[in-house]
Motif scaffolding. Structure first.
Motif, PDB file in Angstrom:
ATOM      1  N   GLY A   1      15.280  66.879  75.428  1.00 16.73           N
ATOM      2  CA  GLY A   1      16.676  66.922  75.527  1.00 16.73           C
ATOM      3  C   GLY A   1      17.734  65.914  75.108  1.00 16.73           C
ATOM      4  O   GLY A   1      16.986  64.753  75.030  1.00 16.73           O
ATOM      5  N   SER A   2      18.841  66.013  74.681  1.00 14.89           N
ATOM      6  CA  SER A   2      19.603  64.721  74.321  1.00 14.89           C
ATOM      7  C   SER A   2      19.969  64.039  75.784  1.00 14.89           C
ATOM      8  O   SER A   2      20.074  62.901  75.627  1.00 14.89           O
ATOM      9  N   GLN A   3      19.811  64.943  76.754  1.00 13.90           N
ATOM     10  CA  GLN A   3      20.130  64.000  78.030  1.00 13.90           C
ATOM     11  C   GLN A   3      19.150  62.949  78.201  1.00 13.90           C
ATOM     12  O   GLN A   3      19.478  61.828  78.626  1.00 13.90           O
TER      13      GLN A   3
ATOM     14  N   LEU B   1      20.431  59.876  76.581  1.00 13.60           N
ATOM     15  CA  LEU B   1      21.530  58.964  77.201  1.00 13.60           C
ATOM     16  C   LEU B   1      20.723  58.241  78.351  1.00 13.60           C
ATOM     17  O   LEU B   1      21.055  57.023  78.492  1.00 13.60           O
TER      18      LEU B   1
ATOM     19  N   TYR C   1      31.502  63.562  79.515  1.00 12.56           N
ATOM     20  CA  TYR C   1      30.569  64.487  79.814  1.00 12.56           C
ATOM     21  C   TYR C   1      29.852  63.808  81.091  1.00 12.56           C
ATOM     22  O   TYR C   1      29.301  62.770  81.174  1.00 12.56           O
TER      23      TYR C   1
ATOM     24  N   TYR D   1      30.398  54.944  74.590  1.00 15.19           N
ATOM     25  CA  TYR D   1      29.547  56.372  74.340  1.00 15.19           C
ATOM     26  C   TYR D   1      31.055  57.527  74.321  1.00 15.19           C
ATOM     27  O   TYR D   1      31.825  57.279  74.654  1.00 15.19           O
TER      28      TYR D   1
ATOM     29  N   VAL E   1      31.401  61.549  72.621  1.00 18.85           N
ATOM     30  CA  VAL E   1      31.224  62.941  72.332  1.00 18.85           C
ATOM     31  C   VAL E   1      32.062  63.249  71.344  1.00 18.85           C
ATOM     32  O   VAL E   1      33.297  63.970  71.662  1.00 18.85           O
TER      33      VAL E   1
ATOM     34  N   ASN F   1      32.666  67.826  75.094  1.00 16.08           N
ATOM     35  CA  ASN F   1      32.423  68.240  76.835  1.00 16.08           C
ATOM     36  C   ASN F   1      33.098  67.335  77.442  1.00 16.08           C
ATOM     37  O   ASN F   1      32.563  65.916  77.439  1.00 16.08           O
TER      38      ASN F   1
ATOM     39  N   TYR G   1      27.489  69.490  70.021  1.00 15.56           N
ATOM     40  CA  TYR G   1      28.085  70.590  69.687  1.00 15.56           C
ATOM     41  C   TYR G   1      28.588  71.035  68.201  1.00 15.56           C
ATOM     42  O   TYR G   1      28.996  71.875  67.908  1.00 15.56           O
TER      43      TYR G   1
ATOM     44  N   THR H   1      20.845  67.892  69.778  1.00 15.39           N
ATOM     45  CA  THR H   1      19.958  68.782  70.679  1.00 15.39           C
ATOM     46  C   THR H   1      19.814  70.080  70.124  1.00 15.39           C
ATOM     47  O   THR H   1      20.768  70.696  69.214  1.00 15.39           O
TER      48      THR H   1
ATOM     49  N   SER I   1      19.722  72.576  72.238  1.00 16.27           N
ATOM     50  CA  SER I   1      19.838  73.090  73.396  1.00 16.27           C
ATOM     51  C   SER I   1      21.134  74.336  73.050  1.00 16.27           C
ATOM     52  O   SER I   1      20.852  75.386  73.679  1.00 16.27           O
ATOM     53  N   LYS I   2      22.217  73.914  72.346  1.00 12.55           N
ATOM     54  CA  LYS I   2      23.221  74.750  72.271  1.00 12.55           C
ATOM     55  C   LYS I   2      23.075  75.784  71.160  1.00 12.55           C
ATOM     56  O   LYS I   2      24.002  76.690  70.952  1.00 12.55           O
TER      57      LYS I   2
ATOM     58  N   ARG J   1      14.209  72.164  76.093  1.00 17.89           N
ATOM     59  CA  ARG J   1      14.297  70.977  76.380  1.00 17.89           C
ATOM     60  C   ARG J   1      13.910  69.909  75.220  1.00 17.89           C
ATOM     61  O   ARG J   1      13.086  69.076  75.019  1.00 17.89           O
TER      62      ARG J   1
ATOM     63  N   TYR K   1      33.805  74.862  75.299  1.00 16.86           N
ATOM     64  CA  TYR K   1      34.974  74.599  76.504  1.00 16.86           C
ATOM     65  C   TYR K   1      36.514  74.670  76.166  1.00 16.86           C
ATOM     66  O   TYR K   1      36.937  74.153  74.979  1.00 16.86           O
TER      67      TYR K   1
END
Ligand SMILES: Cc1ncc(COP(=O)(O)O)c(C=O)c1O
Length: 394
Positions: free
Chosen positions: A97-99, A102, A123, A168, A170, A175, A206, A233, A235-236, A243, A325
């Motif tokens: 994941g991109s998490q 980070l 985020y 940092y 986004v 988000n 995103y 990612t 994920s979206k 992951r 969002y």
């Protein structure tokens, strides 16, 4: 119980806590940032899983290199070059994941009390990842063009710089606000990074989810002096349960990220990397994107129309061109935390805006996710929320 100092700021995410309420019968959640379960290509993944096991079983079940499955990295390079990012396979690591990007970036670059400059709000998962490394945050205000880079410049002049500070951001369909940074601001951010010898962590989760307007270039695609660590990612667009994300950076930084990743998990799930590669190779990602963009645009339009219809005067909200969002600002006398219990009683979930700010401000703001609900429920949920807000306003 005794714990290491770095754990002091580690708190359970309010979002994760909130997810427990999701299972309350009849709950309409605009809370978690989840894709629609209807978007997942389940039968295709089943077919490709079989294919991978039949054709590459032992390799797919083996450890792979820390950098990731070579063929998947080649596909990532192809996509990134199409998006204007100059890179080779050696600049790419496939991550959990991109998490994970980070976390690893903070692990490698931050000493306690170094500064992280970030959009305010930002985020929440980034704050959770960075917190373990004990930085100081400097929140930079935003407007409809994203981070106000002039304010970043001003903050930089007002502090005694530390060794490893970074920015940092986004920048696209952010988000939590859904706002996109303008091209001018992106350029300005790079100029500031050059002038102040900073690097930028660009979290581009995103950008593939654009429903209207013209695409903007990633900051990484304009990065001439290796100022940007870029993360994206699957994920979206494909499935968060995979992951699967990735990082693109200059070779020197990539080498360090690779060592840190080795310590964290040795490698990203090989099996899933093989499946994702087959998915991309068959040209399915484009079809998937077309499908989900159509699906999410409808959901977003329903949410925006319903807000317009049901939220009382004095409320303001963003009108994003993509992402997941909508960000709402209520009249300043209203605290969204105080609305929350009423909202849960009425079976509607949202996230109060202050959790997205390191300074805990923004008491009258909230984040609404529109991707994880069917349209009829979006309308019902927003109507309920509108009534609750109206009562408070009165
Ligand atoms: C801005 C942003 N970055 C990173 C992530 C983490 O995504 P993942 O680890 O699933 O790739 C998310 C998830 O919601 C996000 O919104």
């Amino acid at each position: 119980m005794k714990y290491a100092d770095r754990i002091k700021r580690m708190k359970a995410s309010e979002l994760r806590e909130m997810l427990r309420l999701l299972h309350k019968p009849g709950m309409i959640s605009f809370g978690g940032g989840m894709p629609s379960p209807d978007s997942f290509p389940v039968s295709t993944i089943k077919r490709l899983s079989n294919k991978v096991l039949n054709e590459h079983g032992p390799d797919a079940l083996q450890y792979c290199s820390t950098e990731g499955y070579y063929k998947l990295r080649e596909e990532i390079v192809k996509k990134s070059r199409k998006d204007g990012i100059k890179c080779d396979v050696e600049n790419v690591i496939v991550t959990s994941g991109s998490q994970q990007v980070l976390d690893l970036t903070a692990k490698i670059f931050l000493n306690p009390n170094d500064y992280v400059f970030l959009e305010s709000p930002t985020y929440l998962g980034a704050l959770i990842a960075f917190n373990c490394y004990q930085p100081k945050y400097i929140g930079i205000p935003m407007d409809e063009e994203g981070m106000i880079t002039e304010k970043l410049e001003k903050s930089l002049k007002g502090i005694k710089r530390r060794k490893m500070d970074f920015v940092y951001t986004v920048p696209t369909f952010q988000n939590p606000t859904g706002v996109t940074m303008s091209n001018e601001r992106r350029k300005h951010l790079l100029e500031i990074a050059d002038e102040h010898d900073l690097f930028i962590l660009e979290d581009d989760a995103y950008s593939d989810l654009r429903y209207s307007g013209k695409p903007v270039r990633s900051i990484k695609s304009m990065d001439k002096n290796n100022r940007v660590i870029y993360t994206h990612t699957f994920s979206k667009t494909l499935a968060p349960g995979f992951r699967l994300g990735y990082v693109i950076a200059d070779i020197e930084r990539i080498k360090k990220i690779c060592i840190a990743k080795q310590a964290a998990d040795l490698c990203t799930n090989s099996y899933v990397q093989y499946i994702a590669y087959e998915y991309i190779r068959e040209g399915l990602i484009e079809k998937q994107l077309k499908k989900i963009k159509k699906m999410y645009k409808k959901k977003m339009d329903v949410m925006l129309k319903s807000i317009e219809k049901h939220f009382p005067k004095g409320c303001e909200w963003t009108t994003p061109q993509g992402g997941m969002y909508v960000w709402v600002t209520l009249p300043s006398k209203i605290d969204t935390r105080e609305l929350f219990d009423d909202s849960v009683k009425n079976n509607v979930l949202f996230v109060h805006g202050s959790v997205f700010r390191p300074d805990g401000k923004g008491h009258n703001t909230m984040r609404l996710n529109f991707t994880n609900q069917i349209e009829r429920k979006i309308e019902i949920g927003i109507k309920r929320l509108g009534n609750i807000i109206e009562k408070r306003v009165k």
